[in-house]
Design a protein around this motif. Structure first.
Motif, mmCIF file in Angstrom:
data_model
loop_
_atom_site.group_PDB
_atom_site.id
_atom_site.type_symbol
_atom_site.label_atom_id
_atom_site.label_comp_id
_atom_site.label_asym_id
_atom_site.label_seq_id
_atom_site.Cartn_x
_atom_site.Cartn_y
_atom_site.Cartn_z
ATOM 1 N N THR A 161 0.840 -1.195 0.000
ATOM 2 C CA THR A 161 0.000 0.000 0.000
ATOM 3 C C THR A 161 0.873 1.242 0.000
ATOM 4 O OG1 THR A 161 -0.050 0.400 2.350
ATOM 5 C CG2 THR A 161 -1.607 -1.224 1.501
ATOM 6 N N GLU A 162 0.187 2.345 -0.165
ATOM 7 C CA GLU A 162 0.851 3.641 -0.072
ATOM 8 C C GLU A 162 1.691 3.775 1.200
ATOM 9 O OE1 GLU A 162 0.706 5.619 -2.512
ATOM 10 O OE2 GLU A 162 1.837 7.271 -1.642
ATOM 11 N N SER A 163 1.177 3.113 2.226
ATOM 12 C CA SER A 163 1.795 3.344 3.524
ATOM 13 C C SER A 163 3.248 2.915 3.587
ATOM 14 C CB SER A 163 1.027 2.614 4.621
ATOM 15 O OG SER A 163 1.170 1.216 4.436
ATOM 16 N N THR A 164 3.641 1.983 2.778
ATOM 17 C CA THR A 164 5.040 1.599 2.838
ATOM 18 C C THR A 164 5.774 1.843 1.526
ATOM 19 O OG1 THR A 164 4.330 -0.646 2.402
ATOM 20 C CG2 THR A 164 4.836 -0.103 4.684
ATOM 21 N N ARG A 165 5.090 2.354 0.546
ATOM 22 C CA ARG A 165 5.795 2.674 -0.695
ATOM 23 C C ARG A 165 6.337 4.098 -0.594
ATOM 24 N NH1 ARG A 165 2.713 3.746 -5.212
ATOM 25 N NH2 ARG A 165 1.465 1.916 -4.745
ATOM 26 N N HIS A 166 7.612 4.216 -0.624
ATOM 27 C CA HIS A 166 8.214 5.531 -0.502
ATOM 28 C C HIS A 166 8.322 6.178 -1.863
ATOM 29 C CE1 HIS A 166 8.904 4.662 3.595
ATOM 30 N NE2 HIS A 166 9.342 3.484 3.236
ATOM 31 N N ARG B 224 12.708 -2.563 6.165
ATOM 32 C CA ARG B 224 11.453 -2.012 6.657
ATOM 33 C C ARG B 224 11.607 -0.538 7.053
ATOM 34 N NH1 ARG B 224 10.644 -5.764 10.131
ATOM 35 N NH2 ARG B 224 11.516 -4.629 11.876
ATOM 36 N N ASN B 225 12.790 -0.161 7.468
ATOM 37 C CA ASN B 225 12.966 1.170 8.042
ATOM 38 C C ASN B 225 13.742 2.163 7.183
ATOM 39 O OD1 ASN B 225 11.725 1.072 10.810
ATOM 40 N ND2 ASN B 225 13.021 -0.757 10.909
ATOM 41 N N MET C 211 -3.932 -1.704 3.723
ATOM 42 C CA MET C 211 -3.097 -2.574 4.559
ATOM 43 C C MET C 211 -2.999 -3.945 3.920
ATOM 44 S SD MET C 211 -1.525 -1.917 7.226
ATOM 45 C CE MET C 211 -0.340 -2.918 8.095
ATOM 46 N N ARG D 272 5.727 1.148 13.472
ATOM 47 C CA ARG D 272 6.162 0.432 12.274
ATOM 48 C C ARG D 272 6.863 -0.882 12.626
ATOM 49 N NH1 ARG D 272 8.634 4.495 10.248
ATOM 50 N NH2 ARG D 272 10.670 3.907 11.026
ATOM 51 N N ARG E 103 -1.293 0.977 10.760
ATOM 52 C CA ARG E 103 -0.831 2.367 10.848
ATOM 53 C C ARG E 103 -1.699 3.232 9.945
ATOM 54 N NH1 ARG E 103 4.443 1.783 8.826
ATOM 55 N NH2 ARG E 103 4.000 -0.431 8.552
ATOM 56 N N GLY F 296 5.534 5.786 6.818
ATOM 57 C CA GLY F 296 4.782 4.563 6.572
ATOM 58 C C GLY F 296 3.364 4.545 7.112
ATOM 59 N N TRP F 297 2.655 5.651 7.000
ATOM 60 C CA TRP F 297 1.256 5.695 7.417
ATOM 61 C C TRP F 297 0.358 5.628 6.188
ATOM 62 C CZ3 TRP F 297 -0.089 5.335 12.426
ATOM 63 C CH2 TRP F 297 0.942 5.548 13.354
ATOM 64 N N ALA F 298 -0.794 5.000 6.353
ATOM 65 C CA ALA F 298 -1.721 4.841 5.229
ATOM 66 C C ALA F 298 -2.223 6.190 4.729
ATOM 67 C CB ALA F 298 -2.892 3.947 5.645
#
Lengths: 398, 398, 398, 398
Positions: free
Chosen positions: A2-7, A36-37, D1, D36, D50, D69-71
């Motif tokens: 999802t957007e949440s982890t795609r930088h 992850r970070n 998510m 995270r 998140r 990393g937030w939605a």
């Protein structure tokens, strides 16, 4: 994903890099943590898509993938090489598998990160180095995971040496001491058999120590003399006592291309030392000292910047948590110390930045090979009673 | 000599021992300090009569005698051997004079203390050892001044090792680092010429380090491999640059009769280290660590006395200033730390006690000879590229 | 007195000063040691004739005199004041005797050294200060024995503060922690009764701490608020439990004439701390830190002399054993550390030098009185729940 | 998510908890990092989704949401309270907003985490505590973010104290020293104005220190006396010098319900100290010491488990990286040290575990209120010259 982890990735790249990690135990967990970070702390490097975690046990790797935050799991590393969604393969498998996986991944056009040591012997390392050199021609990059180069204090040390702050380095003292094999009754494991582990303290600990020498001094090791010792020759196995066939500890004296002499001592039976990679560099105008158990501090002694007043000369305990210190700007304000695992995040950032800018990551496989040759030199010297062994450095890729 | 400095001596003796010290510079000052103070802290050992200080320059030695509290001064050590009022000769002259003076003094029936190292080479040390063995038959005693055996923390370390508190010692790390030659422009002195000094860091620093190994482990060194290095080959002399003919630093790996391996590193160019004799012992059940720059502290890590609770295991910084610690009862209450020079006072007390009870002082000339043989082994190994050299231990006096 | 201990004295004096010490237990032993050694390390100050040791028990003091190297012993301090051969009286008797002996000695024209604290209360201290001021008119000198002013690291700290190396001092943290009363069963002694000891941790420990504040900052304490606490109210006496009537620990916040705020904490029940006088000074441009248990080291943090490169800023552990460090030239080469007792020898040298040059020794009785007033202020504040108490500084001798 | 970040949650829960964080600067970044990572290290606590990061600047918070990393991101915290997908609100906004947001969130049925200190004054804290008590009745939980309770070394300290390993605690020394305001020219910020920041070093630093006292001793503070000081009264603002209206430093003496006395010192002008929360506890049978700048180590001195041999007693430097140490099993093998940010991950795990098992999280708002009252007591005492102020503890929710 999802957007949440795609930088949004850095300036150099549009889509995130798909990453696969092979291995999910200790190192797999540490590398997963880094992937992850990395984007949260290094927004300007290419983003990552944590695509797949690879391991042999289907249930185990699936559970680990969920826990560590991977989109999928897989049991066959070869299948991963076929996927277009994967652009980077990070090899945390045991050492004897490094060469096969890395060479295949590079051939498949994947960037490769290999956990240290590069291989279990020089021959494998040479093959890997050749494969990496060829891949580089095609824009495919590779790196070996000597993560301690990414400790801010050690990166600062390298910078100070390079800037001449301690003058010409004459003596280096490097030791890496642990104690998990101190007890005679510590059980037999695959790590204590030569056929599976390749070596003992040499490959596991001395590899880091030797890499630091090259990193910090910017010099090559030209000759070594060494000693190995197994203090506890037999340990309890599942069906009774078994023979330990790797060394508990090793000692070496190394000569470098710049005229320095280094002493090296590594051990897994040093009671009370848990993870003590200790480095001291003595130069013609100062000295530096470091201990991995207290990794945020570098001790700096120099005579140059002291306004000529020797009356207050003394080793300064520099807490390397200022924004000007290497890597620190990505993290926290002064005094908010980093831990061991942050070095892997820094390493991931460096690798991504190199890929993003199409420059060769450092340390490359040639650096990993150089370490391997020194380790082999120590073993050869030890086998002949400590006599000096010259280290060959002409690259096999030439 | 008035009542004020004549001690009533211990239970073993009536009259105080007349002492002569040969040499009045650094070591002569330190030994004079010990003889001046020993009775005040050790009232139960034989008393001393500070009879005569010997030196070549008549005015210089006379002034030093007044300053340091000697009854007289003299310029010829031979004349001192004729005096009945002198029963103990303490040799602080340069190393190449040790053998001649010591052998003559023993022949004259004087007890002898020789500052370390015992001699400049093995041949001299063997002669001295033979002379000491013969004298012992006549009730004449001798000792070599490895004063660091009298540091309370190191004496405690020896006791803990002997009692098995850290189990079987496997690894020893011993280094002795100083920095007074770091600067390229540090001037040439007699200490940097082989003909006068015998050797450099080896004789001066490694001798202490090797003696500590024997002292702490109660074992002999059976083989060594070593490396020597002179980093600054030329230094400013009075009439221009001169050649430095002794080593600035040395490295060695030593094997002991009890199966331990020791690493040794000594240097005079270790910037920022002033007088850092550092010792670490790793055993099967614990470890010990010491640094002479902080000499009141011994770091003790053991698993045995911790009631089975590993949750609070860690190296304990033991401040060795309790009455139960070696030598401390003679001095001050807990926390009132001792300094470097107190080790000489403790040494004097041990020597006087041995003489008073007619028992052989420790370390004797045979211990000094054992050290000398190890130093020679390191030099021999270094000359042949680090190959292992066996150390011979059959005593010449046999 | 023979030639052997009569020093040729410094440029200012011909005959040695005859010294008498009153008291022969802990402090008498430490002061005797200083008088025995001062000439050997400080040949340029007036010499001393160790004339007489005074104590109440005839046998005990006679034995101590022999052991510590005094020409004679005596049981009546008054008789000593009649002797022409005595020019300096050093008072190591219990605190409640300080005033009487010191005032009588000054009246008899003897120079006086009084062990700290100057007195048990302000009234006595004021009398002593007046007597000292009058004596000074007659060329008779006096000093109070705050020996920690003679620790090289603390003397260096004072110099650095005075030179502005850490800018304006804002905060001082001073603690003095010991642990000999930690155990509830530690026995009752005269030190734990107010009538004999005057106070507990305040007089014994806080006196040193408060004196250091004045010494290091060169400022007066203008107001205090404080707290006292007795944790163990009853201790085993010879005939059963007895009441402890002095404090085990004390806390105070102090304001100084230069605008600094200091925190003070002293304790005899701080388990694991043996003799930890710890001092930290924070200024507008740096900081200093010291611990008496490691007394050769001063930690120096400053921004001024760092060539503008904050990247290596950190507290430097300065080993104060260089010839340029205060007092060190008299002693040993770099890295050869001093102990606790050397501070008394340095103190004796300073006193002798002052007498020899007819200048007022420092710290004088007025300094001792200033400390006493601060201690009384802490007690007064504590009695009223911690409210701020102003400290009066107009000298009674005015 | 996606599956990749949805954890299977612990035994207590099916769906992951939706989390919203309010604030995205320093603390928002640290808390985001915790959310995270918590699932990767603590697979057995409820998982988290998140969901949304809240901030006032739309672009800034959107970028931060992507980076951390937030939605989603949002600009109005009130709107977030309406969302069913959010079950937990984590408040990292400035202190003067804590009460309003927390009370509204609790009323909306959201679990709440509030960054320390709980509020800017006692009145707000009391309102919050009442709201939390009422919410608890409805199964809605709340916690205040004193994250240093989650440092393994401090959690170990608490356990050792609770188990009686150091006996009855008598003295506590707590200081929290930073140096970012040392320079007179450090610029004016909202943190240095009372109207925005509430207080200076008191709220920011002393709050942690006071919470640790309660945490480690398990006791309440019953009375305090205190002092505040602003050393630099004016700092450069954007349009010229501005008045600093909060304290740079504070000192206090605290009395606890169990009879202990604690000293407290906090500062932002302690040159050379970056983030030095230092804690020492002295008990009747031992002591503990900690420094946040070296947060993996706890120094333990005890007499109980030493087999009666005081000869090796000394503070042990316990590296708290063993699996048996609090929190460590979730992380890495021995010797692989943690950093500052891991404490937030541990905190998140503790909160999730409490929510999952429907037990009250610790520290709750009542703990935050207790700290607030002590801080107010220090301020009140300081305003009246340091006189003792009693601390009221009857809970407002009663």
């Amino acid at each position: 994903m999802t957007e949440s982890t795609r930088h949004p990735a850095g300036p150099n790249t549009g889509e995130p890099l798909g990453v696969a990690v092979v291995g999910y135990s200790f190192m797999g967990k540490a590398h997963s943590n880094a992937w992850r970070n990395v984007g949260a702390f290094y927004p300007d490097v290419p983003g990552v898509d944590r695509r797949v975690l690879v391991g042999r046990d289907p249930d185990g790797v699936a559970a680990a993938a969920r826990q560590f935050g991977w989109a999928e799991s897989a049991t066959d590393w070869r299948s991963v090489l076929d996927r277009d969604a994967v652009q980077l393969v990070d090899i945390c498998a045991p050492g004897h598998l490094h060469a096969e996986i890395a060479i295949a991944a590079l051939a498949a056009g994947k960037h490769v990160l290999v956990e240290k040591p590069l291989a279990n012997d020089v021959a494998q390392a040479e093959q890997m180095e050749r494969a990496a050199a060829e891949a580089r021609e095609r824009g495919v990059h590779s790196m070996v995971g000597f993560n301690y180069r990414r400790v801010p204090a050690l990166a600062l040390a390298r910078r100070l040496v390079a800037e001449g702050r301690i003058g010409t380095v004459r003596q280096a003292r490097v030791s890496y001491l642990q104690d998990w094999l101190t007890d005679d009754d510590a059980p037999m494991t695959w790590r204590l058999r030569q056929e599976t582990a390749g070596s003992g303290a040499i490959g596991d600990l001395a590899s880091h120590a030797v890499d630091q020498l090259g990193f910090l001094l910017g010099q090559e090791v030209t000759s070594v003399s060494g000693t190995l010792r197994t203090f506890v020759g037999e340990r309890p196995g599942e069906k009774g006592p078994e023979q330990v066939t790797v060394e508990d500890a090793a000692w070496a004296t190394l000569h470098t291309s710049g005229g320095a002499v280094a002493s090296l001592e590594v051990s897994r039976v040093a009671a009370g030392r848990k993870n003590a990679l200790q480095i001291e560099l003595y130069g013609s105008q100062g000295s530096l000292a470091f201990d991995l158990e207290s990794l945020n501090t570098l001790r700096v002694y120099d005579t140059a910047d002291r306004s000529g007043t020797s009356i207050t000369a003394g080793p300064a305990a520099v807490l390397t948590t200022e924004a000007e210190h290497p890597y620190v700007e990505a993290w926290w304000p002064p005094g908010h110390v980093l831990g061991w695992d942050h070095t892997f995040t820094n390493q991931a950032a460096d690798l991504l930045a190199a890929i993003g800018s199409d420059t060769a990551p450092v340390p490359g496989f040639s650096d990993g090979l150089a370490v391997q040759r020194v380790l082999a030199g120590i073993q050869e010297s030890a086998a002949t009673g400590g006599a000096e062994v010259k280290i060959q450095h002409s690259p096999p890729s030439a």
